[in-house]
Design a protein around this motif. Structure first.
Motif, PDB file in Angstrom:
ATOM      1  N   TYR A  89      93.969  51.121 -37.683  1.00 27.25           N
ATOM      2  CA  TYR A  89      93.253  50.985 -36.475  1.00 27.25           C
ATOM      3  C   TYR A  89      93.233  52.044 -36.617  1.00 27.25           C
ATOM      4  O   TYR A  89      93.966  53.100 -37.090  1.00 27.25           O
ATOM      5  CB  TYR A  89      93.617  50.213 -35.159  1.00 27.25           C
ATOM      6  N   LEU A  90      91.790  53.678 -35.506  1.00 31.92           N
ATOM      7  CA  LEU A  90      92.513  55.004 -35.633  1.00 31.92           C
ATOM      8  C   LEU A  90      92.291  55.495 -34.550  1.00 31.92           C
ATOM      9  O   LEU A  90      91.593  54.727 -33.157  1.00 31.92           O
ATOM     10  CB  LEU A  90      90.979  55.586 -36.123  1.00 31.92           C
ATOM     11  N   CYS A 115      87.351  43.507 -37.083  1.00 34.06           N
ATOM     12  CA  CYS A 115      87.199  44.682 -37.913  1.00 34.06           C
ATOM     13  C   CYS A 115      86.055  45.777 -36.701  1.00 34.06           C
ATOM     14  O   CYS A 115      85.276  46.432 -36.822  1.00 34.06           O
ATOM     15  CB  CYS A 115      86.206  44.792 -38.910  1.00 34.06           C
ATOM     16  N   ARG A 116      85.889  45.463 -35.527  1.00 35.77           N
ATOM     17  CA  ARG A 116      85.102  45.611 -34.650  1.00 35.77           C
ATOM     18  C   ARG A 116      85.664  45.328 -33.225  1.00 35.77           C
ATOM     19  O   ARG A 116      85.007  44.838 -32.699  1.00 35.77           O
ATOM     20  CB  ARG A 116      83.298  44.913 -34.638  1.00 35.77           C
ATOM     21  N   TYR A 174      90.236  52.066 -32.053  1.00 37.47           N
ATOM     22  CA  TYR A 174      88.675  51.677 -32.887  1.00 37.47           C
ATOM     23  C   TYR A 174      89.601  51.267 -34.234  1.00 37.47           C
ATOM     24  O   TYR A 174      90.121  51.372 -34.939  1.00 37.47           O
ATOM     25  CB  TYR A 174      87.963  52.893 -34.001  1.00 37.47           C
ATOM     26  N   SER A 175      88.828  49.791 -34.593  1.00 42.80           N
ATOM     27  CA  SER A 175      88.883  49.576 -35.366  1.00 42.80           C
ATOM     28  C   SER A 175      88.367  50.205 -36.679  1.00 42.80           C
ATOM     29  O   SER A 175      86.839  51.271 -36.522  1.00 42.80           O
ATOM     30  CB  SER A 175      87.754  48.380 -35.649  1.00 42.80           C
ATOM     31  N   GLU A 207      81.828  44.436 -31.081  1.00 44.48           N
ATOM     32  CA  GLU A 207      82.208  43.422 -30.108  1.00 44.48           C
ATOM     33  C   GLU A 207      82.476  42.857 -30.064  1.00 44.48           C
ATOM     34  O   GLU A 207      82.770  41.825 -29.419  1.00 44.48           O
ATOM     35  CB  GLU A 207      81.738  42.397 -31.537  1.00 44.48           C
ATOM     36  N   ARG A 208      84.106  43.305 -28.812  1.00 45.12           N
ATOM     37  CA  ARG A 208      84.375  43.520 -28.163  1.00 45.12           C
ATOM     38  C   ARG A 208      85.232  45.566 -27.792  1.00 45.12           C
ATOM     39  O   ARG A 208      85.627  45.755 -29.118  1.00 45.12           O
ATOM     40  CB  ARG A 208      85.786  42.544 -28.641  1.00 45.12           C
ATOM     41  N   ILE A 209      85.828  45.143 -26.179  1.00 47.17           N
ATOM     42  CA  ILE A 209      85.750  46.217 -25.726  1.00 47.17           C
ATOM     43  C   ILE A 209      86.754  45.753 -24.789  1.00 47.17           C
ATOM     44  O   ILE A 209      86.408  44.874 -23.959  1.00 47.17           O
ATOM     45  CB  ILE A 209      84.965  46.946 -25.462  1.00 47.17           C
TER      46      ILE A 209
END
Length: 345
Positions: A89-90, A115-116, A174-175, A207-209
């Motif tokens: 993650y960043l 991953c998202r 973020y991923s 795909e997910r927040i």
């Protein structure tokens, strides 16, 4: 390493002439309660003692890596750090800002390892003489996936006065692939609003927040002389580049049946960009603001954009700016200039 710290998180900090702030800024990362970190300091050819301070901090903490490079601008600098990062993650922080010790720990607690995904907190605007102001994400706290993500975010990411998700690259986890796969949209020639060229496609791909519940862990230092707040004679040109880059994102990220709607959203987003241009002129250009504002507002492409893409604004300052954009006469422009003088006095 604790089982609760299974994810390696890389924090990228672009550094340029920040000697006055670095120890506090990087110290807030070194003191995170979450320890499985990689802290990447990218020194963009600083002319002050920033490079030396970065090296000193790296000598104190083995998690810190320092990259020294020639001066190429902030976009080149943080993208260099992102490409060098090894974490799953960043996260990003500017070198004059700082964060709460618990920020990474509380944000990573919501990670699933997919991953998202993006986790975001809120922030505090720190003005040395005018105190602080808390700023919240436009989305209500909670988790967004599937149809809810599409309806609440995908179709509302552009063209609205208040952001559902801030366009700052900071205050988010973020991923890694969401960032790396979208670096192609970043344009080094865009000097203001450049973060959006990574954040927008990353949000569209995710795909997910998860929005934390009013956790203002990021402290944004308001520096009056920074590019964001000082007069920028090239801002109008910058916004042309930003609009074109945003249109390229829409062209690639949206399905064919979505594109017509989103192309109009790009035009509405451009109206909001123009409001910033007028503010920049009225606030920071006392000698030529009147001429420049009239020229910008009377351009055929400006008149067409304003006529065909009306926007809704609620903030008082934006109402005045929008009125000037539509009716750039002597009285309206003078009123705008007076408002800027009084507000920023």
């Amino acid at each position: 390493m604790s089982g609760m710290e299974k994810y390696k998180i890389s924090i990228v900090v672009p550094v340029y002439n920040a000697e006055a702030y670095l120890k506090k800024s990087i110290g807030s990362l070194m003191n995170q309660t979450y320890k499985n970190l990689e802290i990447i300091l990218v020194n963009d050819g600083s002319k002050d003692e920033s490079g030396r301070i970065c090296d000193e901090l790296a000598a104190q903490d083995g998690r810190i890596r320092v990259i020294h490079k020639e001066n190429e601008g902030v976009t080149s600098t943080w993208t260099k750090g992102a490409l060098e990062a090894t974490g799953e993650y960043l996260n990003f922080m500017d070198s004059d800002d700082w964060v709460e010790p618990c920020m990474i720990e509380e944000m990573q607690a919501h990670l699933t390892g997919t991953c998202r995904e993006i986790i975001t907190c809120d922030y505090v605007i720190e003005k040395e003489e005018k105190g602080k102001k808390y700023s919240w994400q436009g989305l209500a706290p909670g988790e967004y996936t599937g149809e809810q993500l599409k309806e609440k975010v995908r179709y509302h990411i552009l063209g609205e006065e208040n952001r559902r998700i801030t366009f700052s690259r900071c205050m988010k986890l973020y991923s890694r692939e969401l960032v790396i796969n979208n670096l192609k949209f970043c344009d080094r020639d865009v000097r203001m609003g450049d973060d959006s060229l990574m954040v927008i496609p990353a949000v569209l791909d995710c795909e997910r927040i998860v929005v934390l519940d009013h956790k203002a862990y990021y402290h944004y230092r308001y520096v009056e002389t920074s590019i964001v707040h000082g007069y920028d004679r090239e801002m109008f040109h910058n916004m042309q580049l930003l609009k074109a880059a945003t249109a390229r994102i829409v062209e690639e990220k949206y399905l064919s049946e979505e594109k017509e709607i989103m192309k109009r959203k790009v035009e509405q987003e451009y109206i909001h960009m123009l409001l910033l241009v007028l503010k920049n002129e009225a606030r920071g250009n006392p000698s030529s603001y009147r001429k420049n504002i009239r020229q910008i507002c009377k351009l055929p492409q400006t008149r067409q954009a304003v006529k065909e893409n009306p926007v809704t604004v609620s903030e008082l300052s934006n109402k005045l700016l929008y009125a000037v954009l539509k009716y750039p006469n002597h009285i309206m422009i003078s009123l705008l200039r007076l408002a800027m003088i009084l507000y920023y006095a």
